[in-house]
Design a protein around this motif. Structure first.
Motif, PDB file in Angstrom:
ATOM      1  N   LEU A  69       0.839  -1.197   0.000  1.00  0.00           N
ATOM      2  CA  LEU A  69       0.000   0.000   0.000  1.00  0.00           C
ATOM      3  C   LEU A  69       0.875   1.249   0.000  1.00  0.00           C
ATOM      4  O   LEU A  69       0.596   2.232  -0.676  1.00  0.00           O
ATOM      5  CB  LEU A  69      -0.900   0.011   1.237  1.00  0.00           C
ATOM      6  CG  LEU A  69      -2.000  -1.040   1.256  1.00  0.00           C
ATOM      7  CD1 LEU A  69      -2.748  -0.997   2.564  1.00  0.00           C
ATOM      8  CD2 LEU A  69      -2.968  -0.827   0.113  1.00  0.00           C
ATOM      9  N   ALA A 282      -7.436  -7.554  -2.230  1.00  0.00           N
ATOM     10  CA  ALA A 282      -6.962  -6.173  -2.204  1.00  0.00           C
ATOM     11  C   ALA A 282      -7.169  -5.520  -0.847  1.00  0.00           C
ATOM     12  O   ALA A 282      -6.250  -4.889  -0.320  1.00  0.00           O
ATOM     13  CB  ALA A 282      -7.671  -5.363  -3.291  1.00  0.00           C
ATOM     14  N   PHE A 283      -8.358  -5.665  -0.281  1.00  0.00           N
ATOM     15  CA  PHE A 283      -8.690  -4.840   0.877  1.00  0.00           C
ATOM     16  C   PHE A 283      -8.727  -5.577   2.205  1.00  0.00           C
ATOM     17  O   PHE A 283      -8.833  -4.951   3.246  1.00  0.00           O
ATOM     18  CB  PHE A 283     -10.033  -4.139   0.633  1.00  0.00           C
ATOM     19  CG  PHE A 283      -9.998  -3.224  -0.552  1.00  0.00           C
ATOM     20  CD1 PHE A 283      -9.052  -2.212  -0.625  1.00  0.00           C
ATOM     21  CD2 PHE A 283     -10.872  -3.384  -1.607  1.00  0.00           C
ATOM     22  CE1 PHE A 283      -8.994  -1.371  -1.717  1.00  0.00           C
ATOM     23  CE2 PHE A 283     -10.820  -2.552  -2.710  1.00  0.00           C
ATOM     24  CZ  PHE A 283      -9.876  -1.535  -2.763  1.00  0.00           C
ATOM     25  N   VAL A 284      -8.669  -6.888   2.176  1.00  0.00           N
ATOM     26  CA  VAL A 284      -8.603  -7.632   3.433  1.00  0.00           C
ATOM     27  C   VAL A 284      -7.187  -8.160   3.619  1.00  0.00           C
ATOM     28  O   VAL A 284      -6.561  -7.952   4.649  1.00  0.00           O
ATOM     29  CB  VAL A 284      -9.630  -8.792   3.450  1.00  0.00           C
ATOM     30  CG1 VAL A 284      -9.479  -9.628   4.714  1.00  0.00           C
ATOM     31  CG2 VAL A 284     -11.046  -8.235   3.373  1.00  0.00           C
ATOM     32  N   ARG A 285      -6.662  -8.791   2.563  1.00  0.00           N
ATOM     33  CA  ARG A 285      -5.281  -9.293   2.659  1.00  0.00           C
ATOM     34  C   ARG A 285      -4.272  -8.206   2.309  1.00  0.00           C
ATOM     35  O   ARG A 285      -3.083  -8.377   2.490  1.00  0.00           O
ATOM     36  CB  ARG A 285      -5.112 -10.513   1.748  1.00  0.00           C
ATOM     37  CG  ARG A 285      -5.926 -11.731   2.242  1.00  0.00           C
ATOM     38  CD  ARG A 285      -5.425 -13.011   1.611  1.00  0.00           C
ATOM     39  NE  ARG A 285      -4.010 -13.189   1.842  1.00  0.00           N
ATOM     40  CZ  ARG A 285      -3.092 -13.302   0.882  1.00  0.00           C
ATOM     41  NH1 ARG A 285      -3.471 -13.315  -0.379  1.00  0.00           N
ATOM     42  NH2 ARG A 285      -1.837 -13.424   1.171  1.00  0.00           N
ATOM     43  N   LEU A 286      -4.741  -7.086   1.773  1.00  0.00           N
ATOM     44  CA  LEU A 286      -3.907  -5.953   1.358  1.00  0.00           C
ATOM     45  C   LEU A 286      -2.819  -6.387   0.373  1.00  0.00           C
ATOM     46  O   LEU A 286      -1.703  -5.878   0.405  1.00  0.00           O
ATOM     47  CB  LEU A 286      -3.279  -5.261   2.584  1.00  0.00           C
ATOM     48  CG  LEU A 286      -4.262  -4.781   3.654  1.00  0.00           C
ATOM     49  CD1 LEU A 286      -3.526  -4.051   4.781  1.00  0.00           C
ATOM     50  CD2 LEU A 286      -5.313  -3.851   3.075  1.00  0.00           C
TER      51      LEU A 286
END
Lengths: 318, 426
Positions: A69, A282-286
């Motif tokens: 990120l 994408a948004f939980v495991r990044l």
């Protein structure tokens, strides 16, 4: 353009050989027009470039990297792609998404076409029905999903009470997470309610574009209703059908909101769609690289689907 | 006209340039050193809807006494992690952001919060700040977050239903078996009254309410590093078996099987559930609806007490250039003034262990009981906690469903392997 070529030479300017001057003028005129044309197209080209081409290239580029990120990405080709095969959730999501696409496309097409045929002819009250069928489209999809969640909930919704009152069910039924079938059924019902009217509208436009004379001729020739439908309506509707089928297949392969809100992908991941897996990566495991990898794979599948679909339908229409 | 066109293009270009330069400026990372600053800066603070009211209460009190101004923005709980990830990807994180404490290790490891080790180390009260939360916001020995709000799991019971069932409302259960007996007794009242209720389709709800029973029995669910699951332990199996029996007997409300979280509070507010484990912050919310509630610690099968120390941790956004001002706010939130006059006054749990007993908590013995539980509770720590336990697609939720409604032995054995794999995923 022709007036410029044939106009007499200006006596005040130094004499020049006629063909060379005309050619230069022609060239400068064409160049100016091309420049003006390019200028008009520039805003659109910039928009398409910025919002479609650049993100697409970026997703492709991301899929080749481990992409944090914050901080520097590092090349990890082909890990994001080989990881797809090892991901058991992807495997079940692919199977479910394909199953959902087939079920949804068939049902939605039948219902939308049925509605279009119902309201095809002008008669008293038909305007009301056309509006009523299209009305769900004005509700946002996320709002519609929440609405169904509320309606189907045993805690706060009226559906279970109504069905119990008429004796169709006995006791507690969970429509959104009780079993894989009821969960899928709830989502299918929601999508039918929301999108049937929209697809009806496209098919209705196609239906109304068929000249009435063709039907009259068929009637004079003694064609039955079924023959008229099969030999006239369907062939002349090909381009409209191609459009709605492409929209339906693409929309179903990219299904997200209905499952995210209504079933949360459950029970036991039985309604987890492929886009939900991308979201999770994408948004939980990044892991943005992995999400990009699955997105590119899905994009490739969509491209293949659309090429085949449009290719077949276009060939037939010739 | 041509001139005005040129001017428009020039203004647009200048605007783009300024935006681009501002974006580049963010790359420079947080400015300032380890000091606090109260110089009239406006700070943005993001939080999830669940803890919005507490964040707003902090901000209001801080804004009233400081030159800096804190503006709170809340997002729906489910969308919040995605919102944060998108903001981080765009290098546009807010100056301060709070997050579910169990996600803190992941955010710290991703560098979404500024390193506050030196700043935090310089605080007089650093050893008195909820240790479980501080540990949750630590990565590689460095501190990234401090506690923002604390929410603990407790047993909430309906005093009127206790009375009707012939139970003593002042004598809540002291073991999990006793809890089950009380639930059965209340369920016998019949009608639409149920003995108990739980979130059987919600990984977060189950870990929050079932794990304390495992801890109280001396067991554990995770190793200290958060790399290996221990959900196949006998303690965990016994807890699941007890809740499963309550569901199969119809003592637990049938909707427990599908409860994914959103209607959990509503079910308890309805006043038709005898006794259920739930968040301590719901005590006030349930009583608002006119239901008289009692509070008791969650126990193990044969006794003991524990709690899940949840809530939110907060840190300074890694892309913020107002770190000194943001730290001023964080320091203030950990002060006695903020903890007593903002948190304790509103029946919350102070984030400081030395303030568990205070002038507000002493007025309500239930609050004293809740506050005193913090020392016995735990906050699980794992980098991949969200993906392994809280997410609807997590292997934990599948394990829970199997253990409660399917083949329990297989679910726990397979689940342990799947969760461990998920925890170790890099």
């Amino acid at each position: 353009m022709s007036t410029m070529v044939t106009s007499p030479p200006d006596r005040q300017t130094p004499p020049q050989p006629e063909p060379a001057r005309a050619a230069r003028r022609r060239r400068s005129g064409a160049a100016r027009r091309a420049a003006v044309g390019a200028l008009y197209a520039t805003p659109t080209a910039v928009m398409v470039g910025l919002f479609f081409v650049v993100p697409l290239l970026l997703v492709g580029w991301m899929s080749l990297h481990r992409w944090p990120l914050l901080g520097q990405p590092t090349l990890n080709l082909p890990d994001n792609y080989t990881g797809i095969a090892d991901n058991t959730l992807v495997r079940s999501a692919v199977w479910f998404t394909l199953k959902y696409t087939v079920v949804m496309t068939v049902l939605l097409f039948v219902v939308a076409f049925g509605l279009a045929l119902l309201v095809q002819h002008r008669r008293p009250g038909v305007g009301f029905f056309r509006t009523a069928f299209f009305l769900p489209m004005t509700v946002g999809f996320a709002s519609a999903s929440l609405l169904f969640l509320g309606l189907l909930s045993d805690e706060i919704g009226p559906v279970n009470d109504l069905l119990s009152a008429v004796g169709l069910i006995d006791g507690y039924v969970s429509w959104t997470s009780g079993s894989p079938d009821t969960a899928l059924g709830s989502a299918v019902l929601l999508v039918l309610w929301r999108f049937a009217g929209f697809n009806m509208l496209i098919l209705l436009t196609g239906l109304q574009a068929i000249p009435p004379e063709v039907y009259e001729a068929a009637r004079i020739d003694g064609a039955s209703r079924w023959q008229t439908f099969r030999r006239i309506t369907l062939p002349l509707m090909r381009s409209s059908i191609a459009l709605v089928l492409t929209l339906m297949v693409t929309g179903s392969l990219l299904a997200f909101d209905q499952f995210w809100i209504l079933t949360r992908g459950g029970p036991d991941n039985s309604t987890t769609s492929l886009v939900m897996v991308i979201y999770r990566e994408a948004f939980v495991r990044l892991d943005l690289g992995s999400a990009a990898g699955i997105s590119v794979a899905l994009l490739a599948v969509l491209l293949v689907f659309n090429i085949i679909q449009l290719g077949v339908l276009r060939r037939r229409s010739h | 006209m041509k001139r005005s066109y040129v001017r428009t293009v020039a203004v647009l270009a200048a605007g783009l340039l300024v935006t681009a330069m501002a974006a580049c400026g963010d790359d420079g990372g947080p400015g300032g050193d380890a000091v606090s600053l109260d110089d009239g800066t406006t700070l943005t603070l993001w939080t999830r809807a669940a803890t919005e009211s507490v964040s707003k209460a902090y901000a209001e009190a801080y804004n009233a006494t400081h030159q800096n101004k804190v503006e709170v923005t809340a997002y729906p709980n489910e969308e919040y992690p995605a919102k944060l990830a998108s903001a981080a990807g765009a290098k546009a994180l807010p100056d301060l952001f709070a997050a579910d404490v169990v996600f803190a290790a992941q955010y710290a490891s991703q560098g979404l919060w500024t390193d506050i080790t030196d700043r935090f180390g310089g605080l007089d009260v650093k050893d008195k700040v909820a240790p479980a939360h501080v540990r949750a916001g630590t990565w590689d020995g460095r501190n990234y977050a401090v506690p923002h709000t604390i929410d603990m799991s407790v047993l909430l019971y309906n005093k009127d239903l206790y009375q009707q069932a012939g139970l003593d409302p002042e004598k809540p259960p002291t073991t999990l078996r006793e809890f089950a007996d009380h639930a059965r007794a209340i369920d016998k009242l019949g009608g639409d009254v149920n003995g108990t209720y739980f979130g059987g389709n919600c990984g977060g709800c189950v870990e929050f309410t079932f794990w304390p029973s495992v801890w109280a029995a001396g067991g554990d669910v995770l190793d200290a590093e958060g790399r290996n699951a221990k959900v196949d332990s006998p303690e965990m199996a016994e807890v699941f078996a007890l809740y499963r029996a309550l569901y199969e007997e119809g003592v637990a409300a049938p909707a427990s099987k599908d409860e994914a979280g959103p209607t959990w509070l509503g079910a308890l507010q309805g006043g038709k559930v005898g006794i259920a484990p739930g968040p301590s912050v719901w005590l006030g919310l349930i009583e608002e609806k006119g239901v008289k509630m009692g509070v008791a610690p969650i126990s193990g099968l044969a006794g003991g007490e524990s709690t899940f120390v949840g809530g939110d941790a907060i840190g300074i956004g890694a892309t913020s250039d107002k770190a000194a001002q943001a730290w001023d706010f964080l320091t203030w939130t950990m002060s006695e003034e903020a903890q007593v006059e903002v948190i304790a006054k509103n029946k919350g749990v102070p984030t400081r262990t030395d303030l568990a007993a205070n002038k507000y908590s002493s007025a309500d013995e239930r609050i004293v009981a809740i506050n005193s539980l913090m020392a016995k509770g735990k906050t699980p720590y794992a980098q991949n906690f969200n993906a392994s336990f809280n997410d609807p697609q997590s292997p934990w939720l599948q394990t829970v469903r199997g253990a409660l409604f399917g083949d329990a032995t297989k679910a726990l054995a397979d689940g342990n392997t799947a969760i461990t794999r998920s925890l170790q995923q890099s």
